[in-house]
Write a protein that holds these residues in place. Structure first.
Motif, PDB file in Angstrom:
ATOM      1  N   LEU A   1      29.736  35.238  38.069  1.00 53.25           N
ATOM      2  CA  LEU A   1      30.945  34.491  38.415  1.00 53.25           C
ATOM      3  C   LEU A   1      30.859  34.046  39.861  1.00 53.25           C
ATOM      4  O   LEU A   1      30.314  34.744  40.714  1.00 53.25           O
ATOM      5  CB  LEU A   1      32.193  35.364  38.261  1.00 53.25           C
ATOM      6  N   ASP A   2      31.394  32.873  40.113  1.00 55.48           N
ATOM      7  CA  ASP A   2      31.567  32.446  41.494  1.00 55.48           C
ATOM      8  C   ASP A   2      33.005  31.991  41.636  1.00 55.48           C
ATOM      9  O   ASP A   2      33.409  30.998  41.031  1.00 55.48           O
ATOM     10  CB  ASP A   2      30.597  31.320  41.843  1.00 55.48           C
ATOM     11  N   ILE A   3      33.761  32.735  42.403  1.00 60.86           N
ATOM     12  CA  ILE A   3      35.181  32.423  42.517  1.00 60.86           C
ATOM     13  C   ILE A   3      35.442  31.782  43.869  1.00 60.86           C
ATOM     14  O   ILE A   3      35.148  32.361  44.911  1.00 60.86           O
ATOM     15  CB  ILE A   3      36.025  33.698  42.348  1.00 60.86           C
ATOM     16  N   GLY A   4      35.943  30.573  43.827  1.00 60.66           N
ATOM     17  CA  GLY A   4      36.311  29.879  45.050  1.00 60.66           C
ATOM     18  C   GLY A   4      37.811  29.927  45.213  1.00 60.66           C
ATOM     19  O   GLY A   4      38.504  30.474  44.360  1.00 60.66           O
ATOM     20  N   PRO A   5      38.339  29.333  46.282  1.00 57.66           N
ATOM     21  CA  PRO A   5      39.785  29.376  46.478  1.00 57.66           C
ATOM     22  C   PRO A   5      40.563  28.724  45.345  1.00 57.66           C
ATOM     23  O   PRO A   5      41.676  29.131  45.051  1.00 57.66           O
ATOM     24  CB  PRO A   5      39.996  28.645  47.788  1.00 57.66           C
ATOM     25  N   SER A   6      39.959  27.725  44.692  1.00 51.28           N
ATOM     26  CA  SER A   6      40.696  27.120  43.587  1.00 51.28           C
ATOM     27  C   SER A   6      39.840  26.902  42.358  1.00 51.28           C
ATOM     28  O   SER A   6      40.298  26.346  41.378  1.00 51.28           O
ATOM     29  CB  SER A   6      41.314  25.802  44.041  1.00 51.28           C
TER      30      SER A   6
ATOM     31  N   ASN B   1      28.537  41.442  28.570  1.00 49.56           N
ATOM     32  CA  ASN B   1      29.118  42.726  28.956  1.00 49.56           C
ATOM     33  C   ASN B   1      28.608  43.234  30.293  1.00 49.56           C
ATOM     34  O   ASN B   1      28.846  44.371  30.663  1.00 49.56           O
ATOM     35  CB  ASN B   1      28.876  43.765  27.864  1.00 49.56           C
ATOM     36  N   GLN B   2      27.850  42.379  31.014  1.00 44.42           N
ATOM     37  CA  GLN B   2      27.451  42.760  32.369  1.00 44.42           C
ATOM     38  C   GLN B   2      27.894  41.643  33.300  1.00 44.42           C
ATOM     39  O   GLN B   2      27.259  40.584  33.352  1.00 44.42           O
ATOM     40  CB  GLN B   2      25.944  42.930  32.449  1.00 44.42           C
ATOM     41  N   VAL B   3      28.959  41.873  33.993  1.00 45.94           N
ATOM     42  CA  VAL B   3      29.528  40.814  34.827  1.00 45.94           C
ATOM     43  C   VAL B   3      29.214  41.097  36.289  1.00 45.94           C
ATOM     44  O   VAL B   3      29.453  42.189  36.785  1.00 45.94           O
ATOM     45  CB  VAL B   3      31.052  40.728  34.617  1.00 45.94           C
ATOM     46  N   ASN B   4      28.645  40.093  36.947  1.00 49.27           N
ATOM     47  CA  ASN B   4      28.329  40.225  38.376  1.00 49.27           C
ATOM     48  C   ASN B   4      29.125  39.216  39.176  1.00 49.27           C
ATOM     49  O   ASN B   4      29.241  38.063  38.774  1.00 49.27           O
ATOM     50  CB  ASN B   4      26.845  39.923  38.620  1.00 49.27           C
ATOM     51  N   LEU B   5      29.652  39.644  40.292  1.00 50.25           N
ATOM     52  CA  LEU B   5      30.290  38.692  41.193  1.00 50.25           C
ATOM     53  C   LEU B   5      30.210  39.191  42.621  1.00 50.25           C
ATOM     54  O   LEU B   5      29.988  40.372  42.864  1.00 50.25           O
ATOM     55  CB  LEU B   5      31.744  38.416  40.791  1.00 50.25           C
ATOM     56  N   GLU B   6      30.386  38.278  43.536  1.00 56.28           N
ATOM     57  CA  GLU B   6      30.347  38.647  44.949  1.00 56.28           C
ATOM     58  C   GLU B   6      31.592  39.424  45.309  1.00 56.28           C
ATOM     59  O   GLU B   6      32.667  39.166  44.787  1.00 56.28           O
ATOM     60  CB  GLU B   6      30.296  37.386  45.812  1.00 56.28           C
ATOM     61  N   LYS B   7      31.407  40.357  46.218  1.00 58.65           N
ATOM     62  CA  LYS B   7      32.564  41.090  46.710  1.00 58.65           C
ATOM     63  C   LYS B   7      33.196  40.224  47.799  1.00 58.65           C
ATOM     64  O   LYS B   7      32.589  39.946  48.817  1.00 58.65           O
ATOM     65  CB  LYS B   7      32.090  42.406  47.304  1.00 58.65           C
ATOM     66  N   LEU B   8      34.404  39.803  47.542  1.00 64.37           N
ATOM     67  CA  LEU B   8      35.036  38.898  48.492  1.00 64.37           C
ATOM     68  C   LEU B   8      36.324  39.498  49.017  1.00 64.37           C
ATOM     69  O   LEU B   8      36.960  40.304  48.352  1.00 64.37           O
ATOM     70  CB  LEU B   8      35.380  37.578  47.800  1.00 64.37           C
TER      71      LEU B   8
ATOM     72  N   GLN C   1      43.103  33.832  51.509  1.00 65.41           N
ATOM     73  CA  GLN C   1      44.489  33.422  51.603  1.00 65.41           C
ATOM     74  C   GLN C   1      44.793  32.887  52.993  1.00 65.41           C
ATOM     75  O   GLN C   1      45.522  31.926  53.151  1.00 65.41           O
ATOM     76  CB  GLN C   1      45.387  34.599  51.283  1.00 65.41           C
ATOM     77  N   LYS C   2      44.163  33.527  53.992  1.00 66.06           N
ATOM     78  CA  LYS C   2      44.390  33.064  55.360  1.00 66.06           C
ATOM     79  C   LYS C   2      43.807  31.677  55.551  1.00 66.06           C
ATOM     80  O   LYS C   2      44.370  30.835  56.216  1.00 66.06           O
ATOM     81  CB  LYS C   2      43.734  34.042  56.335  1.00 66.06           C
ATOM     82  N   MET C   3      42.635  31.458  54.936  1.00 70.80           N
ATOM     83  CA  MET C   3      41.961  30.177  55.151  1.00 70.80           C
ATOM     84  C   MET C   3      42.572  29.045  54.327  1.00 70.80           C
ATOM     85  O   MET C   3      42.680  27.932  54.792  1.00 70.80           O
ATOM     86  CB  MET C   3      40.487  30.304  54.786  1.00 70.80           C
ATOM     87  N   PHE C   4      42.947  29.366  53.093  1.00 66.88           N
ATOM     88  CA  PHE C   4      43.331  28.269  52.199  1.00 66.88           C
ATOM     89  C   PHE C   4      44.801  28.283  51.810  1.00 66.88           C
ATOM     90  O   PHE C   4      45.292  27.340  51.225  1.00 66.88           O
ATOM     91  CB  PHE C   4      42.464  28.284  50.945  1.00 66.88           C
ATOM     92  N   GLY C   5      45.476  29.375  52.110  1.00 72.55           N
ATOM     93  CA  GLY C   5      46.931  29.399  51.999  1.00 72.55           C
ATOM     94  C   GLY C   5      47.511  29.239  50.619  1.00 72.55           C
ATOM     95  O   GLY C   5      47.183  29.962  49.702  1.00 72.55           O
TER      96      GLY C   5
ATOM     97  N   MET D   1      49.147  30.875  44.892  1.00 72.62           N
ATOM     98  CA  MET D   1      49.592  30.544  43.539  1.00 72.62           C
ATOM     99  C   MET D   1      48.598  31.051  42.498  1.00 72.62           C
ATOM    100  O   MET D   1      48.975  31.628  41.496  1.00 72.62           O
ATOM    101  CB  MET D   1      49.757  29.034  43.439  1.00 72.62           C
ATOM    102  N   ARG D   2      47.318  30.844  42.752  1.00 73.34           N
ATOM    103  CA  ARG D   2      46.311  31.190  41.739  1.00 73.34           C
ATOM    104  C   ARG D   2      45.946  32.658  41.760  1.00 73.34           C
ATOM    105  O   ARG D   2      45.482  33.197  40.759  1.00 73.34           O
ATOM    106  CB  ARG D   2      45.050  30.362  41.967  1.00 73.34           C
ATOM    107  N   ALA D   3      46.083  33.300  42.919  1.00 67.70           N
ATOM    108  CA  ALA D   3      45.853  34.739  43.068  1.00 67.70           C
ATOM    109  C   ALA D   3      44.514  35.199  42.514  1.00 67.70           C
ATOM    110  O   ALA D   3      44.463  35.979  41.571  1.00 67.70           O
ATOM    111  CB  ALA D   3      46.991  35.523  42.434  1.00 67.70           C
ATOM    112  N   PRO D   4      43.393  34.728  43.092  1.00 60.54           N
ATOM    113  CA  PRO D   4      42.087  35.163  42.591  1.00 60.54           C
ATOM    114  C   PRO D   4      41.866  36.669  42.748  1.00 60.54           C
ATOM    115  O   PRO D   4      41.189  37.278  41.927  1.00 60.54           O
ATOM    116  CB  PRO D   4      41.091  34.371  43.436  1.00 60.54           C
ATOM    117  N   GLY D   5      42.463  37.249  43.778  1.00 63.45           N
ATOM    118  CA  GLY D   5      42.316  38.696  43.974  1.00 63.45           C
ATOM    119  C   GLY D   5      42.910  39.476  42.814  1.00 63.45           C
ATOM    120  O   GLY D   5      42.336  40.452  42.334  1.00 63.45           O
TER     121      GLY D   5
END
Ligand SMILES: [Zn+2]
Length: 532
Positions: free
Chosen positions: A226-231, A331-338, A344-348, A353-357
């Motif tokens: 997974l690659d999760i960006g701000p949006s 069943n093996q999910v990898n993603l960056e620890k962000l 939230q500080k950078m993109f506000g 609204m989307r709450a990726p965390g």
């Protein structure tokens, strides 16, 4: 200590509450609130005293390394004991407070709740806990076989009998409730919620075990990155040669717009009712003020809080669907620890609204019960946004949406890092592994994913997809450069509404790409081809 360690899940049922019962419950909730505040105040007082003590100061000086671990722990335990800063002590304190009846075990759970809030603050995990205002205390819970009980049909709490409302036969979601009712019960919780200005009560059965798995949510097999960006979120499942790029919870934009409209209305009403509180330039005056709240203002306020609640519920359901979708791929999910706080500080606003965390914590939580392993690896050792399959490391700026390497590898940045994430093993990128996947079809797969990415509701692609002409690293040049004949798009422009004055824009686009090619189909639908 008190924290529940065995896995548990919650089954919730609405309760039928008469007005008379309601007032009794509300009085007891008010008692519980006062008790909570008393315990919180006492806990904070004891914490402050403890921190000032010499014993505490000397305990802090004991080094944290392995040799002194036990010594340090013992010293702190001793300080806590002498200053009576323990869960048990606060429970004992709560028992001495005389307020109305809520049941001794409820008193204990309220004290524990206050103690947890203070100790999380003490360990720096949370901010300073606040005292609860009138009407802000929304739940109480019992302990096992306690005053707050569930008899299979109703909640009982010291003379109150509140029957639960079961879903009708054959309704959707019945199997979930039934599964919960058959599980072993740990304790029950009574929850109050305000829905559209009305108070409703619910019983939460905290059951032992793992939550119900719907048969349609089957867990797949294989690797997922997974690659999760701000949006945005990019998903790559190299095992199945699948990838996709989507906007993260874009469906929420409509709810968000509604929130904004209502917020503005609320602000207008507040200003209209209280012109004396504002300066000429529209800012709020300093000092103590009296605010007049009209009936319409209160109505808007109620509507706004309802919209907020709906937005949160909608978001939760979207997150749930997305998690299930990810699990269906592997069943093996990898993603960056962000750090989603930094996000939230950078993109506000958009991130809020989307709450990726929240999505990631749901992913972690659901993984436990679904038997999926979720690995979060540090960005520092992997540097996925910078590396290439050939081993080259090149720094990209945030506006570079394309990964273009001298070795011939070209891909949309988010999709490429999702793909690489799938190939991370014990916090390092397994490049051989990634190269094998890349050569056996992942390359094409990422192109298809990009072309099938859906534009936003407004019609445009988000800039982060890297599909807009004005942005750096336009895909057109890139695809042309790769020159493999696939998806040769003459010009990629932003999607436009059909221009009535120009008949040529309404004619179907012609493209040299072969029919039936998924890439071509996607590109045609999504970006349109300039005829001029
Ligand atoms: Zn390369």
């Amino acid at each position: 200590m008190g924290r529940i360690t065995s896995p548990s899940f919650i089954t919730e049922l609405p309760l039928r509450v008469t007005p008379k019962h309601e007032s009794t419950i509300l009085i007891r909730f008010e008692f519980a609130r006062q008790l909570y505040n008393a315990c919180l105040g006492e806990g904070l007082r004891r914490l402050a005293l403890m921190r000032q003590s010499k014993a505490y100061q000397s305990a802090r000086l004991i080094p944290k390394d392995d040799d002194h671990k036990d010594e340090r722990k013992r010293a702190f335990d001793e300080v806590r004991k002498t200053h009576q800063f323990r869960d048990y002590d606060l429970q004992a304190y709560a028992a001495t407070i005389k307020i109305g009846w809520i049941g001794s075990q409820v008193v204990q759970t309220v004290a524990t709740r206050a103690f947890r809030a203070v100790s999380q603050y003490a360990y720096g995990k949370r901010g300073k806990p606040r005292f609860k205002g009138r009407g802000q205390f929304d739940s109480i819970e019992g302990k096992q076989k306690a005053v707050v009980q569930w008899d299979g049909k109703a909640l009982r709490w010291g003379g109150l009998i509140l029957p639960a409302i079961f879903p009708k036969e054959g309704r959707k979601g019945n199997d979930v409730i039934e599964y919960g009712l058959n599980a072993r019960l740990k304790f029950v919780r009574l929850v109050r919620r305000k829905l559209n200005g009305k108070t409703r009560f619910y019983i939460q059965l905290v059951c032992e075990g793992t939550p119900f798995q719907k048969p349609k949510n089957k867990v797949g097999c294989g690797l997922v990155g997974l690659d999760i960006g701000p949006s945005t979120i990019a998903i790559a499942a190299p095992t199945h040669r699948q990838a996709e790029l989507r906007q993260f919870c874009n469906e929420l934009r409509k709810d968000q717009r509604k929130v904004r409209v209502e917020q503005r209305k609320l602000d207008r009403q507040r200003r209209a009712n209280n012109p004396q509180n504002y300066n000429e330039n529209g800012t709020v005056k300093n000092g103590a003020k009296k605010w007049i709240k009209s009936r319409n203002y209160n109505d808007t306020k109620r509507r706004l809080s309802e919209t907020h609640r709906k937005l949160a519920a909608h978001r939760e359901s979207l997150h749930g669907q997305l998690v299930n979708h990810v699990f269906s791929l592997g069943n093996q999910v990898n993603l960056e620890k962000l750090s989603y706080r930094t996000f939230q500080k950078m993109f506000g606003k958009s991130v809020g609204m989307r709450a990726p965390g929240m999505f990631v914590s749901m992913l972690r939580r659901k993984a436990v019960t679904a038997g999926v392993s979720v690995t979060e690896f540090p960005t520092r050792t992997t540097k996925l946004s910078q590396v290439c399959l050939c081993g080259q490391v090149k720094k990209k700026s945030l506006s570079d949406r394309w990964h273009v390497c001298d070795c011939g590898v070209v891909a949309q940045r988010d999709l490429f890092s999702a793909f690489l994430a799938a190939c991370v093993e014990s916090e390092r990128l397994n490049a051989d592994f990634a190269r094998d996947f890349w050569q056996s079809g992942m390359d094409a797969c990422l192109r298809v994913a990009l072309s099938e990415a859906k534009p936003a509701i407004g019609g445009d692609f988000p800039a982060t997809f890297g599909l807009n002409r004005s942005r750096s690293g336009s895909p057109v040049e890139v695809w042309m450069k790769t020159g493999d004949g696939r998806g040769v798009v003459a010009s990629v422009s932003q999607r436009r509404e059909p221009d009535k004055a120009c008949p040529s824009s309404r004619t179907p686009p012609v493209s040299p790409a072969p029919q039936g090619c998924a890439l071509h189909r996607g590109a045609e639908r999504a970006v349109g081809i300039s005829q001029h």
